[in-house]
Design an enzyme around this catalytic site. Sequence first.
Site, PDB file in Angstrom:
ATOM      1  N   LYS A  79       0.898  -1.225  -0.423  1.00  0.00           N
ATOM      2  CA  LYS A  79       0.384   0.057  -0.336  1.00  0.00           C
ATOM      3  C   LYS A  79       0.917   1.481   0.262  1.00  0.00           C
ATOM      4  CE  LYS A  79      -4.231   2.173   2.019  1.00  0.00           C
ATOM      5  NZ  LYS A  79      -4.848   2.235   3.508  1.00  0.00           N
ATOM      6  N   SER A 158      -9.801   1.975   2.625  1.00  0.00           N
ATOM      7  CA  SER A 158      -8.974   2.574   1.356  1.00  0.00           C
ATOM      8  C   SER A 158      -8.254   2.166   0.569  1.00  0.00           C
ATOM      9  CB  SER A 158      -8.079   3.970   2.319  1.00  0.00           C
ATOM     10  OG  SER A 158      -7.631   3.802   3.475  1.00  0.00           O
ATOM     11  N   SER A 182     -10.658   0.326   6.928  1.00  0.00           N
ATOM     12  CA  SER A 182     -10.259  -0.034   5.650  1.00  0.00           C
ATOM     13  C   SER A 182      -9.222  -1.041   5.327  1.00  0.00           C
ATOM     14  CB  SER A 182      -8.754   1.320   5.251  1.00  0.00           C
ATOM     15  OG  SER A 182      -9.524   2.811   5.634  1.00  0.00           O
TER      16      SER A 182
END
Lengths: 481, 482, 95
Positions: A79, A158, A182
């Site tokens: 990420k 997210s 998320s």
Amino acid sequence: MTDFSAIDITEAKKLLSQKQITATELTEFFIKQIEEKKELNCFITNTFDIALKMAKESDEKIQKGSDLGILEGIPIGMKDLFCTDGVKTTAGSKMLENFVPFYESTVSQNLWKNGAIMLGKTNMDEFAMGSANTTSFFGNVLNPIRSDDQKDLVPGGSSGGSAAAVASGQCFAATGSDTGGSIRQPASFCGLVGFKPTYGRCSRFGMVAFASSLDQAGPITKTVSDAALMLQSMCSYDDKDSTSSKKLIPNFSDYKKFDLKGKKIGLPNEYIIEGLNEEIKKKFDQCINIFKDCGAELIDITLPHTNYALPTYYIIAPAEASANLARYDGVRYGLRENSENLDDLYQTTRASGFGDEVKRRLIIGTYVLSAGYYDAYYLKALKVRQLISNDFKNAFEKCDLILTPTTPNVAFPIGEKQNDPLEMYLNDVLTVPASLAGLPAISVSAGNNNNNLPIGMQIIGRPFEEISVLAAGSAIELSKV
Amino acid sequence: MSFFIEGDTGKWEVVLGLEVHAQIKSNSKLFSTASTEWGGDPNTHVELVDCGMPGALPVINEFCVNQAILTGLSINAKINEKSIFDRKNYFYPDLPQGYQISQFEFPIVGNGFLMIQTKEGEKRIGITRLHLEQDAGKSIHDQDIKNTLIDLNRSGCALMEIVSEPDLRSPEEAALYVKKLRSILRCIGSCDGNMEKGNLRADVNVSVRKPDSEMGTRCEIKNVNSIKFIQKAIEYEARRQVEIIESGKKIIQETRLFDPNKGETRSMRGKEESHDYRYFPDPDLPPLIISKEKIEELKRSLPELPDEKKSRFISEYSLTDYDAEVLTDDQYVSDFFEEVVKNRDSKLVVSWISVELFSYLKKNSIELSESKITSKKIAGLLDYIISGKISNRQAKELFEPYLKSNLEAKDFIEKMGVEQVSDEGEVEGLINRVLQENPKMVEDYKNGKDKLFGFFVGQVMKESKGKANPQVVNKILKDKLT
Amino acid sequence: MSIDNSIVRKVGKLAKIKIKESEENKLLDELNNILGWVDELKKVDTEGVEPMLSVFNESMNMREDKSDSKFSNNLITKNSPEKKAGFFVVPKVVE
């Protein structure tokens, strides 16, 4: 070229150790997948050269058969919230469009030490603020799963890039970060496993901060077994993070030996909220039966302050963010909108570098901390957070695990819920409470709805009891609901 | 203390409170491993926290915590077993995180006090609190016409902010307070007290009022970095406030800067238009918990504090309050004194150190610790006085050249040829010669002209070129003339 | 508690985010919506409840006082939009 998109890490490890495949072959396969699936927009930065180099090193180690890491030769996505030495790290923001860290986050460092291979940096909501991956400066991510009516769906957020990349076979697994859901929510939207461990398990050092008291890294994987392996490689006690736990890290794969028989699974009636999708409710009831079949005892519990979790979260997280994101001022790194006046430089840089959702939260966060409002909002939220945490403490005196749906709805089409921030925030209503209490929580896929869209179930455990959470997740996974 | 400002409408009392910022003498910063070394190329002592890099996290330095506790114990203060770090939010280019990590509601050290020695006697000055916080970086405004340059070497260094009660009533008291605090900090080694380097600096809160009336509106003079400037800033600011009030206007509560070149304070407009710092607990740092055992352990490790030393000096060396205060103000000075006074008369030693030596240092604007003067050097000279080989007066005359020379007492006195003649035989010879040369005077003296005794002494001294020991001369001369 | 334009502007200044006039009303509506919603918390009785500062309840790790400056000023200023001789550069600040 063999198709590796159908296997998981656990299987790939077997093939690698039997020398049936090489890390380089795996890496080349995924590079090709990433290139072919560009339209999903899962990656902000590709690091193919680094990946091939890491693969070569892993292959050498595998050849020698020594110093093998848990994830030796396994290509993953990182990420873009984790700082990677020499590799652009943007946090999905224009503000950090060209930011190249000269240091490595502890989580990514641990993964590399364990032999994982970095394919690239995955797309995400800007500074992890979002639930649909639509706030990224680098464009929204598409969910590889399409509904029967062929609409483009959001992957959740997210960690949307991470989830979509794993679901579309562009990597075996990817890292995520979870502040209010998320990891779990995108895993749920993409039919995957998403695991947020106990707060303090994974070091936050080098992870771009959103809300420090909530942020926690974790894996997004295809299977529960992979989640255990990934988490094992990610977490460590880290003296660079003052909130890193010194508690013993168990062998997470021991969840396979964990017997659910006689365990008490709590069912909080507050989670069967108004607006919970009927099909999700039906799956939830099916999962109850799975645990009955395992010999677990299902009991009704109450978490009375659940309704207040979301508003509490939307005070605390923006408040912390308003300070955490103050460093993006155009002085030492990142975007600068030039001006001859310093104050103007600050204001225009931040107006231009942050997207609308981030700005909205920074304004809210600044407001709730400002003189005259602190007690009514921020302090009040801290007290309610205590009550929410107490709810869980009380519940865990009666039960060992808590079962809930992960989200009130399945993945929705891109463009929906865009005009009303509140509607978007409601996505996190079932995941936020465990975040506020710092508890380990997993989302596993419990099959699809009638429109063929995945439904996720959430299991919440006691602090540092990740193993029982994984075991319960595995029970749902194995039942093939 | 009777310090008043005379205004057109009568006497005004000055009320002062000090916030002293003391940089802790640590190797690394409060929350990072970067070096605290002074100077160095810009941005070379900077870790991730100190420049607010994304993902950087603070980790506290135990030494700094211990120094804050030790300082708290030395100012008779309560050590809080639980304290909290907060973020103080504001934007400034030398504040890289966009907030300063400080302590707001729950500081590490609570109420305490220290004693100052004013001319009227001892006075107790209350201390509200002591807390730990990060220092800011340095903004350099004068090296570039259009720009301000930012160096973060100092960013994140550990500061103790020590806040006094508004108990001080004059510039002198403020100076005494800072000196006392500095001597305590130096004694326990928590801060080197170097004000020139900015390692010790003070924000001074000044207000004025008519005696016995309510507290006036205060102004805060930021970052004053010498004791002299603190006094000057107070004098200027108090007078400014009196003039404003007497002209019928009101004092605006504000932050001001002292300009040492002009000797004035001026408003710091534009630094922060809004003072809404939005303090909240730093979620990166759990509460700081200090065990009773740790406090006890640190208490046991405390050295003899200036006040304890002062009491000891008074009883052990029979010093006056004032002399004891002056000699215990500085660890280096008190050690120096103790080395010199060993086996020597304390009255003589005190007068030589606190009068002669100190005025020499003052004249040359130098600290004892910075000078090359050793205790051995002073002791050597005093031994010549004690043994009567030179007179006190001679020693005073020779003192400055002696200190400036590289010679030991013995070599210096030989070189100067000033050693006193105390040998009775030698003195008797001189006296005999003087008496023989002045038979008429001897006659007159014997007939009752007592005043002539001084004449004979003078002649003997002249004959000896001033080297004869006057006491010996007196004694032998008396014998001879009776 | 609802807020007005002046508060939006004031908070924008505190947060150092320039808010265009054209955006102000939309933002105001959104903020009022959100604040109206978080006002729900007022219903909760928190009498005698300690604020929860952190879920982390282990003691804070303390570091030994060893200095170790790993980074050159080249690295520290590497990502800086404007630098000069090892310094960061900002427009002149008047004190």
